[in-house]
Every structure is written in C-alpha cells, then in structure tokens.
Design an enzyme around this catalytic site. Structure first.
Site, PDB file in Angstrom:
ATOM      1  CG  ASP A 165      -1.842   1.162   1.339  1.00 27.77           C
ATOM      2  OD1 ASP A 165      -1.353   2.311   1.260  1.00 27.77           O
ATOM      3  OD2 ASP A 165      -3.053   0.974   1.543  1.00 27.77           O
ATOM      4  CG  LEU A 218      -4.296   2.642  -1.704  1.00 32.70           C
ATOM      5  CD1 LEU A 218      -3.026   2.738  -2.545  1.00 32.70           C
ATOM      6  CD2 LEU A 218      -5.493   3.197  -2.470  1.00 32.70           C
ATOM      7  CG  ASP A 219      -2.713  -2.982   2.174  1.00 32.47           C
ATOM      8  OD1 ASP A 219      -2.739  -3.683   1.149  1.00 32.47           O
ATOM      9  OD2 ASP A 219      -1.672  -2.767   2.817  1.00 32.47           O
ATOM     10  CG  HIS A 220      -7.404  -1.487   6.165  1.00 36.49           C
ATOM     11  ND1 HIS A 220      -7.751  -2.344   7.186  1.00 36.49           N
ATOM     12  CD2 HIS A 220      -6.158  -1.045   6.479  1.00 36.49           C
ATOM     13  CE1 HIS A 220      -6.772  -2.416   8.069  1.00 36.49           C
ATOM     14  NE2 HIS A 220      -5.782  -1.629   7.663  1.00 36.49           N
TER      15      HIS A 220
END
Length: 463
Positions: free
Chosen positions: A335, A362-364
């Site tokens: 991310d 972006l990850d979550h």
C-alpha cells in the site's frame, strides 16, 4: 450515481437492495485531501450488503436485512493495526528501513519489514549491515543520496526488493503501467459456466435471519500482510472456516498476524514437498483467496485459471499490488509504495515533502471489496451459477480514489474517538485490544467467535 451505486453494480448486485443501506456520517474521520472516508465507507458498505444478501438467500428470506455503515466504526477499522495492543504493547508497523528517503533528484520509499526484503534492498544498494533492524540506516541514506529515484527503483525491484520513486499524478498517468491499470475495471470478473455448479460443494441453507451468512464455507487463505488477510478476516467473521496456509520458512510478522488472524486457523504447508496435502484441501474448498504477486504460485499449478479449471464451481479471488498485466505485473508492492508511485503521496504532501493517506486505505478498502466479491460470487453460486475468478489490484483502487470517488458531505454527529469500536479479549498471543469489524447488518455478528491463535500452530485440514 453514487460511488456505492457504481461499485454495487460492478459486483453484479441488485440495485433494489441499495435503499437498505444507511450511513452514520461523522466528522473528523479519515481526514485527507483525497476522499478516503468515502472510499472506505463504500467498500465496507457493499461488503456488508453482500453479506446480508447471502445470509437472506441461504435462509430463504424474502427481505435482505438492513445494513448500517458507521463512519466511526469504519475509520477505526481502517487503522486496526494501529489500535492493536498485545499485552499492552503497541505494534511496530514499519521497520527502520521502511520509509521515505532523499535521493539525488527527489524521493523514494522503501519497504523492508520482512527479512528477505531487507536483505534484497541492502544487496541492491551495495550496503552491508548487521541483522538488527536499525543497522544500516546511515549507509542506506548515503547510498540513496547519490542516485536518482528511478535508478534506485529499477535496481531494487530487479533484485526482488521494494523501492519506488515519488511521482506526481501526471507523471504516473503517463506511465505504461498506469495506462494498463486504467483500462481495467475496478473489479475484474471471469464467470464460470453454470453447468459446472453441480461439481461445486453444495452449501446448506442458513437457519434464519440471525445465522452467519458464510457458515460452512471453506476458505483457503493464501494471503499475507493486510489487504488479503482483511478480506479473509471478514469472511471468518461471517462464519467461514478460514484456513490460512503459509510456507514453513516464512513466518508472518507477529503483529500483523495478531491484527488480521481473528476467526481463522493458521497452518504451514510446503507446496513443493507435499502437493497431495494441498490437493486434499483444495478438493473440499469453496473459496481460494490468493495475495501473492501474479505468477508466484504458477509453478505449483495454482494460477486462478488453473484452479477453476481443476475445481469447477470454485470461487478464486486474487489480489495484487499492480495488477496482473502491464510491465509491472510481476513486481512486488505494498500500500505505502502504491501511494508513492501513483501520485497519492505527492497529493497528500508535495514533491518536496511527500505525505501519506491517514490509513493504509488501499489495503483495507481493497480487502473489503475482495470479501464483497467473494460473497456475491457465493450468492450467485447458490442461485445456480458456476465458479468465478475475481481480480483486484491496489493500483486500480488507487485510480478509483484519485479519479472516481466523489467527496461526501462534511460534518455529521462527530467522532469522539475509537473507544466505542474497540474490544479486548484473551488469546494464545496474550491479552489483545483490537478494532471490531465495521461490517454491520441486522442480525449479523458483532465480533469474531475466536481470537487469533499462534502462527502455524494448526493442522492443515478442514474441521
């Protein structure tokens, strides 16, 4: 059309269900120059709606339970790794060599949390350092200051390490990888033939509105770090039997495992030495979620396309940093690095002093989208559909954030802090303080049934 309308449509969802989603708007949550709060709200909202829909379908209900998206719960969950305490100890989310660095002409950001990534970074830069995490910082800084950002990026990535140059949004838009990313949809689908469905394991009906939507679903979790584990952590919340498989010699970072291991079991398996054991797991799986870079598992016959061909009716969800296409398809990424390369770090700061999003959104966000895609695939399979291959990429989520998400209204009822959405419980890892899931719908689960266990301590078999 709102963002939730568009994303729900991209998931193949019935637009008639959207009025059943309500939002508690709060000010002061995930404040940023880019509309991070709106992205997070949408990702969690469609995930909760997909869960409620699957639960209703399996229970034979005429109405789908109502969904409630609370900005406070969403904002707390998107920084779950920062709220985690293990016996009162706060986690270390970035190693000393994972940071921004000045170069001869700008900035790069590196990622060296894992020992093998740290070794590759040092090797590419010609720096010798001891094994302690902080050793080598001055020497790395000196080596980087003598080189251009793009030179560093190319050299470190070629060595299998992680370093990316800070770009403006305009510079990224002109890059060949950015062009390839923007040509793809946010959620890529490849639908299987409905005739294959009888070869899929049949899921039994739910017991009622309060039953867990994914009860009895078997999920093979081949993911690491944040995005993929967030998706499978969510599926575990919803009742799935999630079995995470890791290589024996590559333990997950303890704090990451503690944050994303809720509801799951963790086992190790050498795919090269014991392929039959994995085949036995695959034969009874409903879902496989993979988060390794494209091509990394191909030598084991585990590309998404091969998996679906060998196991018709299977749902395969694949996550990558840059997408399975373009010149960067085989590059590693996280991310923080996608933020740097795509211009987000320049927008949130400047080219003179780069910034970052208030969460690894972006990850979550992609993790909740991935879980939503799996849930919608299972609903379609219940309705007689076949298998699915679903692909998402952090870089494509970044493009959505920078181009497509519309800022929502400010204000709301206020955000007094995360305490309302934090919980504590004992675990084999110690006493944990953690963020509860933001996925909420009428009759749905409020917490995971089990805390994370020790990494790799479970047997590689289904319950």
């Amino acid at each position: 059309m709102t963002d939730m309308d568009g994303v729900w449509a991209a998931l193949g969802g019935d637009p008639a269900l959207l009025p059943g989603v309500s939002t508690v708007v709060r000010g002061g949550v995930l404040d940023a120059r880019l509309p991070v709060r709106e992205l997070a709200r949408t990702c969690v909202g469609v995930c909760a709606l997909a869960a409620a829909e699957l639960g209703a379908r399996r229970a034979g209900l005429d109405e789908v339970p109502r969904v409630r998206v609370d900005d406070g719960a969403v904002g707390t969950a998107l920084v779950s790794e920062r709220h985690l305490l293990v016996d009162g100890r706060a986690p270390v989310n970035f190693a000393p060599l994972s940071r921004f660095w000045r170069t001869a002409d700008g900035w790069v950001r590196t990622h060296a949390n894992y020992p093998h990534h740290r070794e590759r970074l040092l090797s590419a830069l010609g720096v010798r350092a001891g094994e302690l995490p902080g050793e080598g910082v001055p020497d790395v800084g000196a080596a980087l200051a003598e080189r251009s950002s793009l030179e560093v990026e190319d050299a470190v990535c070629a060595a299998g390490g992680l370093a990316f140059a800070l770009r403006t949004p305009k510079e990224w838009a002109a890059h060949e990888q950015a062009v390839a990313v923007r040509e793809r949809p946010l959620i890529e689908w490849r639908r299987g033939d409905g005739a294959d469905a009888p070869r899929a394991r049949v899921l039994g009906p739910g017991a009622g509105a309060s039953s867990l939507p994914a009860a009895g679903v078997r999920v093979l979790d081949l993911t690491r770090v944040i995005a993929g584990p967030v998706a499978t952590r969510t599926l575990a919340l919803l009742g799935a039997d999630v079995l995470r498989i890791d290589p024996p010699g590559m333990p997950e970072i303890l704090d990451q495992h503690a944050d994303t291991g809720f509801g799951k079991r963790s086992a190790t398996l050498d795919l090269a030495a014991d392929p039959r054991a994995f085949e036995a797991l695959l034969a009874e799986a409903d879902v496989v979620v993979t988060g390794y870079r494209p091509g990394a598992l191909d030598r084991f016959g585990l590309s998404p396309e091969e998996l679906v061909e060998r196991r018709p009716g299977l749902v395969v969800a694949h996550l990558s940093a840059w997408g399975a296409y373009g010149p960067w398809a085989r590059r590693r990424g996280f991310d923080s690095l996608v933020q740097v390369a795509t211009g987000i770090a320049a927008v949130e700061g400047s080219m003179e002093r780069p910034g970052a999003l208030p969460a690894q959104a972006l990850d979550h966000g992609t993790g909740y989208l991935l879980a939503a895609a799996v849930l919608r695939s299972l609903t379609e399979r219940v309705d007689g559909g076949g298998g699915r291959v679903v692909r998402l990429a952090l870089a494509r989520t970044a493009a959505w954030l920078t181009d497509g998400v519309e800022p929502g209204p400010d204000g709301g009822i206020g955000y007094d802090g995360p305490e309302e959405w934090l919980a504590e419980r004992d675990s084999p890892l110690g006493r944990l303080r953690y963020a509860r899931s933001p996925v909420s719908f009428e009759g749905g689960p409020e917490d995971w049934t089990r805390p994370p266990g020790r990494w790799g301590a479970d047997e590689a078999r289904w319950r």
